[in-house]
Design a protein around this motif. Sequence first.
Motif, PDB file in Angstrom:
ATOM      1  N   ALA A 159      33.985  12.618  29.132  1.00 10.32           N
ATOM      2  CA  ALA A 159      35.574  13.938  29.724  1.00 10.32           C
ATOM      3  C   ALA A 159      36.342  13.158  29.761  1.00 10.32           C
ATOM      4  CB  ALA A 159      35.183  13.903  31.302  1.00 10.32           C
ATOM      5  N   GLU A 160      38.351  14.180  29.286  1.00 11.57           N
ATOM      6  CA  GLU A 160      39.314  13.758  29.424  1.00 11.57           C
ATOM      7  C   GLU A 160      39.935  14.013  30.426  1.00 11.57           C
ATOM      8  OE1 GLU A 160      40.915  15.055  25.454  1.00 11.57           O
ATOM      9  OE2 GLU A 160      39.109  15.148  24.431  1.00 11.57           O
ATOM     10  N   ASP A 161      41.031  12.979  30.304  1.00 18.37           N
ATOM     11  CA  ASP A 161      42.236  13.375  31.886  1.00 18.37           C
ATOM     12  C   ASP A 161      41.642  13.030  32.974  1.00 18.37           C
ATOM     13  OD1 ASP A 161      43.608  14.099  29.152  1.00 18.37           O
ATOM     14  OD2 ASP A 161      43.494  15.690  29.353  1.00 18.37           O
ATOM     15  N   THR A 162      40.686  12.491  32.992  1.00 16.83           N
ATOM     16  CA  THR A 162      39.697  12.693  34.534  1.00 16.83           C
ATOM     17  C   THR A 162      39.328  11.473  34.757  1.00 16.83           C
ATOM     18  OG1 THR A 162      39.139  14.851  33.807  1.00 16.83           O
ATOM     19  CG2 THR A 162      37.463  13.028  35.810  1.00 16.83           C
ATOM     20  N   LEU A 163      40.149  10.748  36.235  1.00 18.23           N
ATOM     21  CA  LEU A 163      40.346   9.849  36.188  1.00 18.23           C
ATOM     22  C   LEU A 163      38.942   9.534  37.923  1.00 18.23           C
ATOM     23  CD1 LEU A 163      41.412   6.916  37.314  1.00 18.23           C
ATOM     24  CD2 LEU A 163      42.575   8.023  39.441  1.00 18.23           C
ATOM     25  N   LEU A 164      38.069   8.370  37.671  1.00 17.51           N
ATOM     26  CA  LEU A 164      36.847   8.533  38.488  1.00 17.51           C
ATOM     27  C   LEU A 164      36.763   7.083  39.518  1.00 17.51           C
ATOM     28  CD1 LEU A 164      33.662   9.023  36.028  1.00 17.51           C
ATOM     29  CD2 LEU A 164      35.096  10.670  36.922  1.00 17.51           C
ATOM     30  N   ASP A 165      36.599   7.379  40.954  1.00 19.59           N
ATOM     31  CA  ASP A 165      37.410   6.332  41.747  1.00 19.59           C
ATOM     32  C   ASP A 165      35.458   6.419  42.569  1.00 19.59           C
ATOM     33  OD1 ASP A 165      37.902   4.179  43.314  1.00 19.59           O
ATOM     34  OD2 ASP A 165      39.073   6.118  44.246  1.00 19.59           O
ATOM     35  N   TYR A 166      35.618   4.587  42.467  1.00 15.99           N
ATOM     36  CA  TYR A 166      33.987   3.800  42.440  1.00 15.99           C
ATOM     37  C   TYR A 166      34.614   3.125  43.827  1.00 15.99           C
ATOM     38  CZ  TYR A 166      31.371   5.553  38.495  1.00 15.99           C
ATOM     39  OH  TYR A 166      31.588   6.803  37.679  1.00 15.99           O
ATOM     40  N   GLU A 167      33.172   3.501  45.101  1.00 18.72           N
ATOM     41  CA  GLU A 167      33.698   2.351  46.053  1.00 18.72           C
ATOM     42  C   GLU A 167      32.709   1.639  45.836  1.00 18.72           C
ATOM     43  OE1 GLU A 167      34.655   3.123  50.765  1.00 18.72           O
ATOM     44  OE2 GLU A 167      32.714   4.146  50.158  1.00 18.72           O
ATOM     45  N   GLY A 168      32.508   0.341  46.712  1.00 21.17           N
ATOM     46  CA  GLY A 168      31.791  -0.974  45.876  1.00 21.17           C
ATOM     47  C   GLY A 168      31.794  -1.576  47.021  1.00 21.17           C
ATOM     48  N   ASP A 169      30.258  -2.727  46.956  1.00 18.07           N
ATOM     49  CA  ASP A 169      29.739  -2.615  48.405  1.00 18.07           C
ATOM     50  C   ASP A 169      28.845  -4.439  47.753  1.00 18.07           C
ATOM     51  OD1 ASP A 169      29.087  -3.364  51.368  1.00 18.07           O
ATOM     52  OD2 ASP A 169      27.458  -2.509  51.029  1.00 18.07           O
ATOM     53  N   GLY A 170      29.384  -5.136  47.861  1.00 13.81           N
ATOM     54  CA  GLY A 170      28.612  -6.564  48.216  1.00 13.81           C
ATOM     55  C   GLY A 170      29.426  -7.658  47.471  1.00 13.81           C
ATOM     56  N   ILE A 171      30.632  -7.525  46.569  1.00 16.93           N
ATOM     57  CA  ILE A 171      31.711  -8.521  45.968  1.00 16.93           C
ATOM     58  C   ILE A 171      32.640  -7.781  46.128  1.00 16.93           C
ATOM     59  CG2 ILE A 171      30.054  -9.454  44.217  1.00 16.93           C
ATOM     60  CD1 ILE A 171      30.510  -8.510  42.202  1.00 16.93           C
ATOM     61  N   GLU A 172      34.397  -8.023  46.020  1.00 17.16           N
ATOM     62  CA  GLU A 172      35.610  -7.724  45.608  1.00 17.16           C
ATOM     63  C   GLU A 172      35.120  -6.806  44.907  1.00 17.16           C
ATOM     64  OE1 GLU A 172      39.931  -9.648  45.130  1.00 17.16           O
ATOM     65  OE2 GLU A 172      37.995 -10.662  45.234  1.00 17.16           O
TER      66      GLU A 172
END
Length: 387
Positions: free
Chosen positions: A80-93
Amino acid sequence: MLDIKRLRYASLIVSTGLLLSACAGETDDDPDPDTDEEVIAPELDDDETDDTDDESDSENDDNDDEVSVSQDLTDWIPMAEDTLLDYEGDGIEYASFTRYPQFVHEDTYQFVESTSGTDVVFIYEYTDQEVREIFVRPETYFRDDFVDTELSSEQENYEILLQLPIEMGQSWESPTGSISEITNIDFEIDTEFGTFEAIEVTRTVDETDTLYYYAEGLGLVERVSNPGDEEMEIMSTLISRSENQPEELPVTIFSLDDQGEGLIASDVTIELFTNEPIRTALVEVLRGQAPDTESAALINEGVDINYMFLGDEDIAYADFSVELTEEMHAGSGIEGLIVQGIINTIGGYYNVEEVYLTLDGEPYSSGHFELTEGETWPVDHSAVTWE
């Protein structure tokens, strides 16, 4: 029951045949038997037809239970082009991160994964049978098309991310030494971003398992390391996907002060979409043509940057058009500051101490400065005023 009825039916046919034979053995005066007489087979009971239908239904049910998944690798790991993916994390910084696609070619996909602590650039390669992770470079805060520049990867061997056929039990070993297996092809995963049907790939490295969940048309939606271990489990989950978004790159520009006696450092943000090289945006800033950069102009309008990249030896290479010197019309002092501003800007962007500056492929040369083949110009902040 079925065998008994079939026996009766067979007996009836045999009896009918004997009767017709006996009639044929009579005198010719006897009338011919009625060959048009219809012989009707006995009807089957309901329980007999139900048995047949049940077998057919059972076969259909088995076919319905088979899960059909796409065998197109780009459906599961899209480019995919021009697409920002945002991931939320848990467990470490650093379990939270974003991904942005920087350069997409026919069979390669380069993106940057940014956490609160570092930026890591990855390149995936797509073959007919698999998707490979062929390039990894941590601590990379600049943007080059590494397929073209051929900068070395920090990863010695490649990792196989996904391999055909996409079906339960498909497994493979990567040159890195990891073992992967498709452990589910119909996994329902519920996230803040949505609920998806995903395939599950389990990768084992040094007795540590990591689960990767890929949704068709979307890509990675969740990654879980040490699954089930309450103390060690690390999870990253997709929470948003923004299309038509640029990547934002901070750049420090070193321009002449009002008196032409030194350099002033100012910060700008350059926005780049997928496949846009930094040089095209940077040259506009150096010309003073980008928004809010009029006072930062160092070069004339006719000057271009032909190429710009970082080499393995931590030297930045920048090739300008010859108009850089032909249209400068400055004394040696001003020229030296202009060139130093260019060197500091490019060197700062790549975080290096030396820049090899050329003009249409030849070492930098003017009436005041002559550089030899391979000679670099050092970054120097001694004449800089920081804003």
